[in-house]
Design a protein around this motif. Structure first.
Motif, PDB file in Angstrom:
ATOM      1  N   GLY A   7       0.814  -1.218   0.000  1.00 22.58           N
ATOM      2  CA  GLY A   7       0.000   0.000   0.000  1.00 22.58           C
ATOM      3  C   GLY A   7       0.842   1.261   0.000  1.00 22.58           C
ATOM      4  N   ILE A   8       1.934   1.238   0.785  1.00 23.18           N
ATOM      5  CA  ILE A   8       2.839   2.390   0.831  1.00 23.18           C
ATOM      6  C   ILE A   8       3.506   2.590  -0.530  1.00 23.18           C
ATOM      7  CG2 ILE A   8       5.009   3.241   1.817  1.00 23.18           C
ATOM      8  CD1 ILE A   8       4.119   1.932   4.478  1.00 23.18           C
ATOM      9  N   LEU A   9       3.964   1.496  -1.150  1.00 20.71           N
ATOM     10  CA  LEU A   9       4.604   1.603  -2.459  1.00 20.71           C
ATOM     11  C   LEU A   9       3.641   2.101  -3.531  1.00 20.71           C
ATOM     12  CD1 LEU A   9       6.883  -1.580  -2.492  1.00 20.71           C
ATOM     13  CD2 LEU A   9       7.569   0.809  -2.211  1.00 20.71           C
ATOM     14  N   VAL A  10       2.417   1.629  -3.489  1.00 18.42           N
ATOM     15  CA  VAL A  10       1.413   2.087  -4.457  1.00 18.42           C
ATOM     16  C   VAL A  10       1.123   3.567  -4.238  1.00 18.42           C
ATOM     17  CG1 VAL A  10      -1.016   1.877  -5.109  1.00 18.42           C
ATOM     18  CG2 VAL A  10       0.387  -0.169  -4.864  1.00 18.42           C
ATOM     19  N   SER A  11       0.998   3.963  -2.978  1.00 17.89           N
ATOM     20  CA  SER A  11       0.742   5.377  -2.677  1.00 17.89           C
ATOM     21  C   SER A  11       1.882   6.264  -3.160  1.00 17.89           C
ATOM     22  CB  SER A  11       0.548   5.577  -1.174  1.00 17.89           C
ATOM     23  OG  SER A  11      -0.557   4.846  -0.718  1.00 17.89           O
ATOM     24  N   LEU A  12       3.129   5.816  -2.945  1.00 17.14           N
ATOM     25  CA  LEU A  12       4.275   6.584  -3.419  1.00 17.14           C
ATOM     26  C   LEU A  12       4.293   6.672  -4.947  1.00 17.14           C
ATOM     27  CD1 LEU A  12       7.144   5.412  -1.037  1.00 17.14           C
ATOM     28  CD2 LEU A  12       6.121   7.685  -1.177  1.00 17.14           C
ATOM     29  N   THR A  13       3.942   5.571  -5.610  1.00 20.50           N
ATOM     30  CA  THR A  13       3.898   5.567  -7.072  1.00 20.50           C
ATOM     31  C   THR A  13       2.856   6.557  -7.580  1.00 20.50           C
ATOM     32  OG1 THR A  13       4.613   3.263  -7.133  1.00 20.50           O
ATOM     33  CG2 THR A  13       3.538   4.131  -9.113  1.00 20.50           C
ATOM     34  N   ILE A  14       1.700   6.553  -6.971  1.00 25.36           N
ATOM     35  CA  ILE A  14       0.642   7.479  -7.382  1.00 25.36           C
ATOM     36  C   ILE A  14       1.064   8.923  -7.114  1.00 25.36           C
ATOM     37  CG2 ILE A  14      -1.723   8.226  -6.866  1.00 25.36           C
ATOM     38  CD1 ILE A  14      -2.379   5.240  -6.442  1.00 25.36           C
ATOM     39  N   LEU A  15       1.714   9.162  -5.991  1.00 19.24           N
ATOM     40  CA  LEU A  15       2.200  10.504  -5.668  1.00 19.24           C
ATOM     41  C   LEU A  15       3.242  10.972  -6.683  1.00 19.24           C
ATOM     42  CD1 LEU A  15       2.280  12.896  -3.652  1.00 19.24           C
ATOM     43  CD2 LEU A  15       4.115  11.667  -2.487  1.00 19.24           C
ATOM     44  N   ILE A  16       4.194  10.108  -7.017  1.00 15.50           N
ATOM     45  CA  ILE A  16       5.222  10.457  -8.003  1.00 15.50           C
ATOM     46  C   ILE A  16       4.593  10.686  -9.373  1.00 15.50           C
ATOM     47  CG2 ILE A  16       7.218   9.544  -9.281  1.00 15.50           C
ATOM     48  CD1 ILE A  16       8.084   8.249  -6.592  1.00 15.50           C
ATOM     49  N   PHE A  17       3.617   9.869  -9.727  1.00 11.62           N
ATOM     50  CA  PHE A  17       2.909  10.038 -10.990  1.00 11.62           C
ATOM     51  C   PHE A  17       2.234  11.407 -11.032  1.00 11.62           C
ATOM     52  CE2 PHE A  17      -1.088   9.657 -13.397  1.00 11.62           C
ATOM     53  CZ  PHE A  17      -0.584   9.353 -14.647  1.00 11.62           C
ATOM     54  N   GLY A  18       1.527  11.756  -9.968  1.00 10.06           N
ATOM     55  CA  GLY A  18       0.833  13.050  -9.908  1.00 10.06           C
ATOM     56  C   GLY A  18       1.804  14.218  -9.983  1.00 10.06           C
ATOM     57  N   LEU A  19       2.917  14.123  -9.259  1.00 11.50           N
ATOM     58  CA  LEU A  19       3.922  15.183  -9.302  1.00 11.50           C
ATOM     59  C   LEU A  19       4.544  15.302 -10.696  1.00 11.50           C
ATOM     60  CD1 LEU A  19       5.741  14.720  -5.873  1.00 11.50           C
ATOM     61  CD2 LEU A  19       4.302  16.641  -6.580  1.00 11.50           C
ATOM     62  N   SER A  20       4.811  14.174 -11.330  1.00 13.90           N
ATOM     63  CA  SER A  20       5.390  14.190 -12.674  1.00 13.90           C
ATOM     64  C   SER A  20       4.460  14.857 -13.672  1.00 13.90           C
ATOM     65  CB  SER A  20       5.716  12.768 -13.144  1.00 13.90           C
ATOM     66  OG  SER A  20       6.640  12.166 -12.294  1.00 13.90           O
ATOM     67  N   ILE A  21       3.203  14.510 -13.622  1.00 12.55           N
ATOM     68  CA  ILE A  21       2.221  15.122 -14.528  1.00 12.55           C
ATOM     69  C   ILE A  21       2.119  16.622 -14.242  1.00 12.55           C
ATOM     70  CG2 ILE A  21      -0.235  15.194 -15.150  1.00 12.55           C
ATOM     71  CD1 ILE A  21       1.227  12.811 -16.343  1.00 12.55           C
ATOM     72  N   SER A  22       2.090  17.003 -12.964  1.00  6.47           N
ATOM     73  CA  SER A  22       2.015  18.425 -12.604  1.00  6.47           C
ATOM     74  C   SER A  22       3.216  19.186 -13.128  1.00  6.47           C
ATOM     75  CB  SER A  22       1.940  18.591 -11.080  1.00  6.47           C
ATOM     76  OG  SER A  22       0.796  17.971 -10.574  1.00  6.47           O
ATOM     77  N   ILE A  23       4.411  18.639 -12.947  1.00  4.41           N
ATOM     78  CA  ILE A  23       5.625  19.300 -13.421  1.00  4.41           C
ATOM     79  C   ILE A  23       5.601  19.432 -14.938  1.00  4.41           C
ATOM     80  CG2 ILE A  23       8.121  18.980 -13.704  1.00  4.41           C
ATOM     81  CD1 ILE A  23       8.121  17.916 -10.801  1.00  4.41           C
ATOM     82  N   MET A  24       5.134  18.396 -15.643  1.00  5.68           N
ATOM     83  CA  MET A  24       5.070  18.464 -17.106  1.00  5.68           C
ATOM     84  C   MET A  24       4.123  19.576 -17.554  1.00  5.68           C
ATOM     85  SD  MET A  24       5.466  14.449 -18.393  1.00  5.68           S
ATOM     86  CE  MET A  24       3.783  14.331 -18.775  1.00  5.68           C
ATOM     87  N   PHE A  25       2.946  19.682 -16.930  1.00  3.15           N
ATOM     88  CA  PHE A  25       1.995  20.707 -17.339  1.00  3.15           C
ATOM     89  C   PHE A  25       2.455  22.105 -16.938  1.00  3.15           C
ATOM     90  CE2 PHE A  25      -1.024  17.138 -17.787  1.00  3.15           C
ATOM     91  CZ  PHE A  25      -1.419  17.400 -19.084  1.00  3.15           C
ATOM     92  N   LEU A  26       3.019  22.252 -15.740  1.00  5.60           N
ATOM     93  CA  LEU A  26       3.521  23.565 -15.320  1.00  5.60           C
ATOM     94  C   LEU A  26       4.691  24.001 -16.199  1.00  5.60           C
ATOM     95  CD1 LEU A  26       3.311  23.151 -11.441  1.00  5.60           C
ATOM     96  CD2 LEU A  26       1.885  24.623 -12.890  1.00  5.60           C
ATOM     97  N   GLY A  27       5.571  23.066 -16.545  1.00  3.14           N
ATOM     98  CA  GLY A  27       6.680  23.376 -17.443  1.00  3.14           C
ATOM     99  C   GLY A  27       6.197  23.778 -18.825  1.00  3.14           C
TER     100      GLY A  27
END
Length: 182
Positions: A7-27
Motif C-alpha cells: 500500500g505504501i509503495l502504491v501510494s508513493l507511485t501514485i504521488l510520483i505520478f501526480g507530481l510528474s504530470i504536474s511538473i510536465m503541465f507547469l513546465g
C-alpha cells in the motif's frame, strides 16, 4: 505486513505520478509564456542561438543546456550571465522571448546593460529591470547536444512517450494492488 508495504509503495507511485504530470503541465505552461519553470530555485534552458559564443569560460554555444538559478536582482554584477524577457519584433508582431546575455554595465537606476558574447553583437537596446529578470547562469552542460536536438525537434513525441510510460506504470501498480486485495 506485505499489504502495508504494498500500500505504501502504491501510494508513493501514485504521488510520483501526480507530481510528474504536474511538473510536465507547469513546465509546458511556462514554456508557452516564455518563462522559466523553477524547481527549488533552479531551472534549465537550452541555448537556441549563437549570440553567446565567445572566449569566456561561461560562454554558451547553441544546444548547450544552461542551468539557471533564481537570484536576487540587486546582487547581479558586471560579468554575470542573466536570462531576461524582452519584447522583440518577429514578423511585424511584438513577442516576449527569453534572452541570455552577459551584463556589461549597470545604469544609475539599477537596470542592467547586456550584450551577447559573440563579437558581432551590439549592446542590447532595452535594459534589464527587476520585472524582466528571470535568473542567472549557474553552470552549463555541453555534452547533451544530441539529446537536446532530439528534444527540440521531437518534443511532442517525447511528451507523449513519457505520458504513456507513466500511465502504464500507474495501471500496472493499480492492477498489482487490486490483485493483492482480492
Amino acid at each position: 505486513m506485505k499489504k502495508i508495504i504494498s500500500g505504501i509503495l502504491v501510494s508513493l507511485t501514485i504521488l510520483i505520478f501526480g507530481l510528474s504530470i504536474s511538473i510536465m503541465f507547469l513546465g509546458a505552461s511556462a514554456y508557452k509564456n516564455n518563462e522559466l519553470f523553477f524547481i527549488f530555485n533552479y531551472s534549465f534552458s537550452i541555448v537556441p542561438t549563437d549570440s553567446m559564443i565567445g572566449d569566456q569560460p561561461d560562454s554558451l554555444e547553441p544546444g548547450d543546456v544552461a542551468i539557471l538559478k533564481r537570484g536576487n536582482f540587486d546582487q547581479i554584477s558586471i560579468g554575470d550571465v542573466v536570462v531576461y524577457q524582452d519584447l522583440v519584433n518577429i514578423g511585424g508582431v511584438g513577442k516576449r522571448i527569453l534572452i541570455i546575455h552577459r551584463v556589461v554595465d549597470i545604469n544609475s537606476d539599477g537596470s542592467l546593460v547586456t550584450k551577447g558574447d559573440n563579437p558581432v553583437n551590439s549592446i542590447d537596446p532595452h535594459p534589464v529591470t527587476s520585472s524582466t529578470y528571470q535568473g542567472t547562469l549557474s553552470s552549463k552542460v555541453t555534452f547533451l547536444k544530441p539529446i537536446v536536438d532530439l528534444m527540440i525537434y521531437s518534443r511532442s513525441l517525447i511528451f507523449l512517450a513519457l505520458t504513456a510510460v507513466l500511465v502504464i506504470l500507474l495501471i500496472w501498480e493499480l492492477a498489482h494492488m487490486y490483485s493483492k486485495i482480492y
